[in-house]
Enzyme design. Structure first.
Site, PDB file in Angstrom:
ATOM      1  N   ASP A   1      10.712 -79.202 -11.895  1.00 51.85           N
ATOM      2  CA  ASP A   1      11.394 -79.722 -13.089  1.00 51.85           C
ATOM      3  C   ASP A   1      10.598 -79.371 -14.338  1.00 51.85           C
ATOM      4  OD1 ASP A   1       9.347 -81.619 -12.325  1.00 51.85           O
ATOM      5  OD2 ASP A   1      10.295 -83.151 -13.579  1.00 51.85           O
TER       6      ASP A   1
ATOM      7  N   GLU B   1       8.372 -84.683 -11.584  1.00 50.28           N
ATOM      8  CA  GLU B   1       7.030 -84.896 -12.133  1.00 50.28           C
ATOM      9  C   GLU B   1       7.090 -85.262 -13.599  1.00 50.28           C
ATOM     10  OE1 GLU B   1       3.010 -84.169 -13.762  1.00 50.28           O
ATOM     11  OE2 GLU B   1       4.899 -83.333 -14.418  1.00 50.28           O
TER      12      GLU B   1
END
Ligand code: BES
Ligand code: ZN
Length: 456
Positions: free
Chosen positions: A87, A152
């Site tokens: 991400d 994250e």
């Protein structure tokens, strides 16, 4: 080893082309508008793992999926758990990008795209080195387990559950993460400490609607006046956080470490130029590196409310919101700090305003002993690829999984960052040096062999 390195040198363009494909997927975890892209990106990671010779699968979570892959060569070999995230941060503000964030482009030897350095480019180095080992030698010198997650940048909320539920499957001798930075140009680094974090949002509500500030101003509490005062009271003029008890559990830096920091090359002028700041500011009595790496902080990340369009508008606004994060250092407990932050703000909120406090992610700081056999092995791998020995540093950013690996799986992490803090991570025009990408792949290729040689 030589055939692996030769192969990697001949495959540089192919690796870049594949990385570009990865970078074209706008995997913004924070924004639900990108949900289909998150799935597409997980599929891409799955495919890359299979291509590299891993047995891989996508594991759904309550949030974005985890991609897990492994290659177990032999039970007698060390097992390395590689972590990364697919991400990325939101690309805003879009107008400040020279080329669009999800249309990667190379300029001046740098790959420009959101996620180039944080963390897709760095994740990719490990996949490419594994692929070369498998293609050229038919095996790996170690067993590897890859855990690439999609949350994250929003705090890894669903990861601890996965770790706790899969302890046996994730069993490893050591973890490797490339999601940090080199100390500077030509100074590769191994990071042995990170700060932790807590994040919260404060919402103040006053009148039930915006009011005329001439008719009503001065007679009811103004939520923006109040939030500005609250936010302003968190840190004093000397850079000291005012929340009672904030520093109570902080483990102070040892004299030895202090000296080690002093020995690292540091130019304040370069630092100011890199940050585009006019002067340094921070807690009195500490150097800039200490302020960045080992002192806890409190920062307002955003503050909104009222009228912010063109021209004046005379109102007492109804609402005001502020986002706050504290960076934590070893010793500090995230829950305790959040509670102290909430009480501090709640007690100071003027009467007549509704106070709401929302909390987001949190994680503890992390520091480990830089004198282990694993570190020595990693150090040799970096030296072989980057041409100079790494320095040992701490960093101010946070990677929540690192303390979870320690607490849930009982393993330490080698933080081997190929990026640079000047790569504009989280900023417009994020980039990753092509040379760092390539040397990262070579260092990763060396790493597997060096880790295999560690006497356990
Ligand atoms: N890669 C960064 C962390 C980082 C960057 C560490 C540079 C050291 C040097 C990571 O992706 C990140 O930004 N983490 C967030 C974590 C948070 C959302 C829980 C951070 O530090 O803000
Ligand atoms: Zn990252």
């Amino acid at each position: 080893m030589d055939t692996v390195l030769q192969h990697l040198n001949s495959q540089q363009q192919a690796a870049l082309d594949e990385l570009f494909e990865f970078l074209r997927i706008p995997s913004v975890s924070a924004d639900s508008a990108f949900l289909p892209d998150m799935q597409r990106c997980a599929d891409f990671v799955l495919q890359s793992m299979s291509t590299a010779g891993l047995t891989a699968e996508i594991i759904p979570t309550k949030g974005h999926p985890i991609v897990y892959g492994e290659r177990i060569e032999d039970a007698s070999l060390p097992t390395v758990l590689v972590y990364g995230h697919y991400d990325v941060q939101p690309p805003d503000p879009l107008e400040l990008w020279t080329t669009p964030p999800f249309e990667p482009q190379i300029r001046d030897g740098r790959i420009y795209a959101r996620g180039a350095t944080d963390d897709k480019g760095q994740v990719f180095t490990h996949l490419k080195s594994i692929q070369a080992w498998v293609e050229k030698t038919g095996r790996l010198p170690v067993n590897v387990k890859f855990l690439i997650e999609g949350e994250e940048e929003v705090g890894s909320d669903n990861l601890d559950r996965f770790l706790a539920d899969n302890k046996e499957r994730l069993k490893a001798d050591v973890a490797v993460i490339s999601d940090t930075s080199q100390y500077g140009d030509g100074i590769p680094s191994i990071t042995y400490g990170l700060r932790g974090i807590v994040a919260a949002e404060v919402r103040l509500t006053g009148p039930s609607k915006d009011l005329h500030s001439g008719v009503f101003g001065g007679s009811v509490a103004n939520p923006i006046n109040a939030i500005a005062r609250l936010c302003g009271s968190l840190v004093d003029e000397a850079g000291s956080v005012q929340i009672p008890g904030f520093y109570d559990d902080v483990i102070e830096l040892s004299d030895k470490e202090k000296q080690e920091f002093v020995r690292l090359p540091f130019s304040e002028d370069t630092f100011l130029a890199e940050t585009g700041s006019g002067a340094v500011f921070g807690e009195a009595g500490y150097s800039t590196l200490e302020r960045r790496w080992v002192r806890p902080t409190c920062d307002i990340n955003g503050i909104v409310g009222g009228y912010t369009g063109e021209g004046p508008k005379t109102i007492v606004p109804s609402k005001a919101t502020a986002k706050v994060t504290c960076r934590l250092v070893p010793g500090q407990n995230p829950k305790k700090i959040l509670t102290a932050l909430e009480s501090f703000l709640r007690e100071r909120c003027p009467p007549g305003l509704t106070f709401e406090f929302l909390t987001f992610h949190g994680c503890e700081a992390f520091v480990f002993d830089p004198n282990s056999e694993w570190i020595n092995a990693a150090s040799a791998a970096l030296q072989a690829a980057f041409g100079s020995p790494p320095v040992f540093i701490r960093e101010g950013g946070s990677i929540p999984v690192v303390s979870s690996f320690q607490q849930i799986l009982g393993i330490d992490t080698l933080l081997l960052g190929w990026g640079r803090n000047t790569d504009d991570l989280h900023s417009p025009n994020e980039h990753f040096h092509v040379a760092d990408f390539h040397n990262g792949i070579l260092a990763s290729a060396h790493l597997w062999q060096k880790l295999a040689d560690v006497q356990r």
